[in-house]
Design a protein around this motif. Sequence first.
Motif, PDB file in Angstrom:
ATOM      1  N   PRO A   1       0.818  -1.225   0.000  1.00  0.00           N
ATOM      2  CA  PRO A   1       0.000   0.000   0.000  1.00  0.00           C
ATOM      3  C   PRO A   1       0.848   1.271   0.000  1.00  0.00           C
ATOM      4  O   PRO A   1       1.788   1.412   0.785  1.00  0.00           O
ATOM      5  N   GLY A   2       0.505   2.167  -0.919  1.00  0.00           N
ATOM      6  CA  GLY A   2       1.211   3.451  -0.979  1.00  0.00           C
ATOM      7  C   GLY A   2       2.575   3.393  -1.625  1.00  0.00           C
ATOM      8  O   GLY A   2       3.277   4.406  -1.670  1.00  0.00           O
ATOM      9  N   ARG A   3       2.965   2.243  -2.138  1.00  0.00           N
ATOM     10  CA  ARG A   3       4.303   2.113  -2.735  1.00  0.00           C
ATOM     11  C   ARG A   3       4.172   1.815  -4.225  1.00  0.00           C
ATOM     12  O   ARG A   3       3.536   0.834  -4.615  1.00  0.00           O
ATOM     13  N   ASP A   4       4.779   2.656  -5.032  1.00  0.00           N
ATOM     14  CA  ASP A   4       4.877   2.395  -6.457  1.00  0.00           C
ATOM     15  C   ASP A   4       6.081   1.485  -6.686  1.00  0.00           C
ATOM     16  O   ASP A   4       7.212   1.853  -6.368  1.00  0.00           O
ATOM     17  N   GLN A   5       5.833   0.287  -7.218  1.00  0.00           N
ATOM     18  CA  GLN A   5       6.900  -0.697  -7.317  1.00  0.00           C
ATOM     19  C   GLN A   5       8.064  -0.212  -8.183  1.00  0.00           C
ATOM     20  O   GLN A   5       9.227  -0.376  -7.824  1.00  0.00           O
ATOM     21  N   ALA A   6       7.749   0.375  -9.328  1.00  0.00           N
ATOM     22  CA  ALA A   6       8.819   0.841 -10.214  1.00  0.00           C
ATOM     23  C   ALA A   6       9.615   1.957  -9.560  1.00  0.00           C
ATOM     24  O   ALA A   6      10.857   1.968  -9.604  1.00  0.00           O
ATOM     25  N   GLY A   7       8.910   2.907  -8.934  1.00  0.00           N
ATOM     26  CA  GLY A   7       9.604   3.996  -8.259  1.00  0.00           C
ATOM     27  C   GLY A   7      10.424   3.505  -7.085  1.00  0.00           C
ATOM     28  O   GLY A   7      11.560   3.964  -6.859  1.00  0.00           O
ATOM     29  N   PHE A   8       9.870   2.550  -6.322  1.00  0.00           N
ATOM     30  CA  PHE A   8      10.621   1.998  -5.195  1.00  0.00           C
ATOM     31  C   PHE A   8      11.880   1.294  -5.679  1.00  0.00           C
ATOM     32  O   PHE A   8      12.951   1.439  -5.085  1.00  0.00           O
ATOM     33  N   PHE A   9      11.761   0.521  -6.779  1.00  0.00           N
ATOM     34  CA  PHE A   9      12.925  -0.224  -7.244  1.00  0.00           C
ATOM     35  C   PHE A   9      14.020   0.722  -7.738  1.00  0.00           C
ATOM     36  O   PHE A   9      15.212   0.462  -7.539  1.00  0.00           O
ATOM     37  N   LYS A  10      13.647   1.822  -8.359  1.00  0.00           N
ATOM     38  CA  LYS A  10      14.653   2.814  -8.753  1.00  0.00           C
ATOM     39  C   LYS A  10      15.395   3.339  -7.517  1.00  0.00           C
ATOM     40  O   LYS A  10      16.612   3.491  -7.523  1.00  0.00           O
ATOM     41  N   GLN A  11      14.622   3.625  -6.472  1.00  0.00           N
ATOM     42  CA  GLN A  11      15.228   4.094  -5.236  1.00  0.00           C
ATOM     43  C   GLN A  11      16.124   2.998  -4.632  1.00  0.00           C
ATOM     44  O   GLN A  11      17.225   3.281  -4.148  1.00  0.00           O
ATOM     45  N   TRP A  12      15.646   1.767  -4.672  1.00  0.00           N
ATOM     46  CA  TRP A  12      16.429   0.637  -4.155  1.00  0.00           C
ATOM     47  C   TRP A  12      17.756   0.537  -4.889  1.00  0.00           C
ATOM     48  O   TRP A  12      18.809   0.323  -4.267  1.00  0.00           O
ATOM     49  N   LEU A  13      17.714   0.657  -6.218  1.00  0.00           N
ATOM     50  CA  LEU A  13      18.944   0.582  -7.005  1.00  0.00           C
ATOM     51  C   LEU A  13      19.898   1.727  -6.662  1.00  0.00           C
ATOM     52  O   LEU A  13      21.114   1.527  -6.548  1.00  0.00           O
ATOM     53  N   ASN A  14      19.362   2.915  -6.495  1.00  0.00           N
ATOM     54  CA  ASN A  14      20.214   4.063  -6.148  1.00  0.00           C
ATOM     55  C   ASN A  14      20.956   3.824  -4.838  1.00  0.00           C
ATOM     56  O   ASN A  14      22.112   4.218  -4.686  1.00  0.00           O
ATOM     57  N   GLU A  15      20.267   3.172  -3.894  1.00  0.00           N
ATOM     58  CA  GLU A  15      20.864   2.975  -2.575  1.00  0.00           C
ATOM     59  C   GLU A  15      21.723   1.711  -2.488  1.00  0.00           C
ATOM     60  O   GLU A  15      22.656   1.660  -1.679  1.00  0.00           O
ATOM     61  N   ASN A  16      21.419   0.705  -3.310  1.00  0.00           N
ATOM     62  CA  ASN A  16      22.028  -0.611  -3.090  1.00  0.00           C
ATOM     63  C   ASN A  16      22.768  -1.197  -4.285  1.00  0.00           C
ATOM     64  O   ASN A  16      23.324  -2.283  -4.163  1.00  0.00           O
ATOM     65  N   ARG A  17      22.778  -0.495  -5.437  1.00  0.00           N
ATOM     66  CA  ARG A  17      23.351  -1.133  -6.618  1.00  0.00           C
ATOM     67  C   ARG A  17      24.834  -1.465  -6.439  1.00  0.00           C
ATOM     68  O   ARG A  17      25.276  -2.582  -6.769  1.00  0.00           O
ATOM     69  N   GLY A  18      25.617  -0.556  -5.893  1.00  0.00           N
ATOM     70  CA  GLY A  18      27.026  -0.845  -5.666  1.00  0.00           C
ATOM     71  C   GLY A  18      27.236  -2.016  -4.720  1.00  0.00           C
ATOM     72  O   GLY A  18      28.050  -2.912  -4.961  1.00  0.00           O
ATOM     73  N   GLN A  19      26.441  -2.023  -3.641  1.00  0.00           N
ATOM     74  CA  GLN A  19      26.527  -3.120  -2.680  1.00  0.00           C
ATOM     75  C   GLN A  19      26.067  -4.434  -3.300  1.00  0.00           C
ATOM     76  O   GLN A  19      26.628  -5.499  -3.015  1.00  0.00           O
ATOM     77  N   TRP A  20      25.056  -4.358  -4.152  1.00  0.00           N
ATOM     78  CA  TRP A  20      24.572  -5.548  -4.857  1.00  0.00           C
ATOM     79  C   TRP A  20      25.701  -6.196  -5.651  1.00  0.00           C
ATOM     80  O   TRP A  20      25.942  -7.408  -5.549  1.00  0.00           O
ATOM     81  N   PHE A  21      26.422  -5.393  -6.419  1.00  0.00           N
ATOM     82  CA  PHE A  21      27.487  -5.965  -7.235  1.00  0.00           C
ATOM     83  C   PHE A  21      28.656  -6.466  -6.387  1.00  0.00           C
ATOM     84  O   PHE A  21      29.330  -7.428  -6.750  1.00  0.00           O
ATOM     85  N   LYS A  22      28.887  -5.842  -5.246  1.00  0.00           N
ATOM     86  CA  LYS A  22      29.976  -6.296  -4.379  1.00  0.00           C
ATOM     87  C   LYS A  22      29.688  -7.658  -3.761  1.00  0.00           C
ATOM     88  O   LYS A  22      30.608  -8.368  -3.356  1.00  0.00           O
ATOM     89  N   GLN A  23      28.407  -8.017  -3.666  1.00  0.00           N
ATOM     90  CA  GLN A  23      28.067  -9.320  -3.092  1.00  0.00           C
ATOM     91  C   GLN A  23      28.677 -10.463  -3.888  1.00  0.00           C
ATOM     92  O   GLN A  23      28.886 -11.554  -3.352  1.00  0.00           O
ATOM     93  N   ALA A  24      28.951 -10.239  -5.157  1.00  0.00           N
ATOM     94  CA  ALA A  24      29.470 -11.291  -6.017  1.00  0.00           C
ATOM     95  C   ALA A  24      30.804 -11.842  -5.514  1.00  0.00           C
ATOM     96  O   ALA A  24      31.146 -12.986  -5.809  1.00  0.00           O
TER      97      ALA A  24
END
Length: 613
Positions: free
Chosen positions: A241-264
């Motif tokens: 509720p109240g969350r736009d999935q596409a907008g949230f995922f963009k925000q998620w990527l902005n905050e976590n994309r570098g960390q995501w790739f470092k997990q490899a």
Amino acid sequence: MRLSLLIILGICYGQSLAAEPLKLAGYQQADGAISIFQNGDNVDPYFAGKALLVAHDAGLDIRAAAASWIAWGLQHQRADGGFDRFCRRDGLWVACAAADADDSATAVWIELIAKLAPGAGLPIVWLESLKRAQQLLDSLRDQDSRIYFISSKQPVGLLMDNVEVYTALLALSQLKQTTGELEQASLLAKQADVLANTIVQVFWQPCLQRLRVSTQSQTRPGFYPDQVAEIFPILAGIRIPGRDQAGFFKQWLNENRGQWFKQAKVDFPWGLVAIAADKLAEHESVNCWLTLAAQLRQGSHWNVLEEAVIESLTASSAANHSKRGTCPITLDSAVTPSGRLLPPDRLVVSRIDPRAVELRWNIAGKGNKPFGYEIYRDGNYIGMAREPVYVDNSIAAGKRYVYTVKAYDGVGNISASSAAAAIAIEAGNFVTVYLESDAGRAKIRFRSEGSVSQDAVELPMDDACPRYQSKTLSLGNAKSISVAILDGNGTVDDNHGKNYLVGSGLFTIGRGGDIGNTDPCLDRMPPSAPEALAQIGLRRGAVDLAWKAARDNVAVARYKVVRNGAEIADIGETHFTDSCVAPITTYQYRIRAVDSAENQSASSRELIVTTPD
């Protein structure tokens, strides 16, 4: 059976014949088993099923791979409908560990069976398997919170697991629709809708505007599971509720994309995030992941699920490549460890049963805060652990193993290896003998049963727990040994001249000669349920709770505060303030006590609170 299933699927299953086939080269064995790692000796049915579902949902042709896997799974499914994890020993697959989570492993199996159902209907063996799996899953549904627990022994609900149960229910509903069982299809669809709403109610934290990972409070958050869990509702199409999935995922990527790739470098590349990115047309992120994955493929941080993701995304890359663009992240820097973490200290390895050894180690240095650990045996990566303990249950008698451990944090840093610890695995059986005695240090005298030439061996026993001493003995090639006890006063207990005949496992000698085969050092008695839970004040923006202390045969260690079925606090006091509440909202609270042996009490009586405006 595998051939007949392949024929059934080839004739009846409606997947396009033009679809790219899923290959899983080196993962799927000739007998149909799908290993976690390429050419590996370990099978986790969750990973195998999840890999097949990812490929199926991406449009790959999984008919051949799935038919062989299902045939293997049917032969290895437990009587209760669940699955264990398997190791290959002497060319045979044997159950060597419990499933990481019964709810998710069972849900993935159910969804795979439902989605692979031939148009002519399910084969009888599939129907029977599906029935048992559904019964197990139903038994894991908590009647209070209406979410699904990990297993009957772990009464904890996980966000990711419940999302997978939701998709399994949807797949079952679609199957019933296809077979004309419309009433069942409608009931299953409603059950899925109820679960989706319950997931939001239990796991959504409005104050933090994020989803919690578990109904149990988390003490060490990290990329996995905390950030990964946020992706699962996107993959399943569950709306927050109240969350736009596409907008949230963009925000998620902005905050976590570098960390995501470092997990490899420290965990796995988490291709499921790339699947979510592909679903939401985040083409740049997909291209970045494919570039990174190509460098890591079939390395120590690669598994069958990542393989399914890269095959799925690569199959569609020709059509979408022009949209994906370039990758702005420097991947070398994303996966290169900085070495700032200190290596684990004081690694110790000990044998805990004939097929397993346990590793334990210490965290080195103040401020050194690893998120997890990589385990190496004879220089080869064999697994990871979140806590400083790991059990290797794939050892063989007559061999010598050398272990090392590396620490890693949540942003890609990885330590050097610990000092090595070695163990030689003797052939033979083992028994641990427990003695109940307060008469000082006892000795155990033993020899092989029936031996007349072998002199008895006498060894001091070790302290095990209050009132008990113990000793672990090797039986060698014998089926049993003859045992007598000398207590600290020199009194001999030889079972009235017959001695105690013991085989492998556990053997307990109590006061007065009472014998048993359970571990007396395990505290199995839970505390009493907390009583008199009450609200001790009414104020805006907070709920103040208090309760009477629980009772335990040893000691109560702490209390778990549960709101709407989700654990929100783990505390040592008998009072708590919930500051994350919305106005004019009803909440249900329960308290559980936990003792020092991690036994949990039953829940207190439910307290219902409605907050003021």
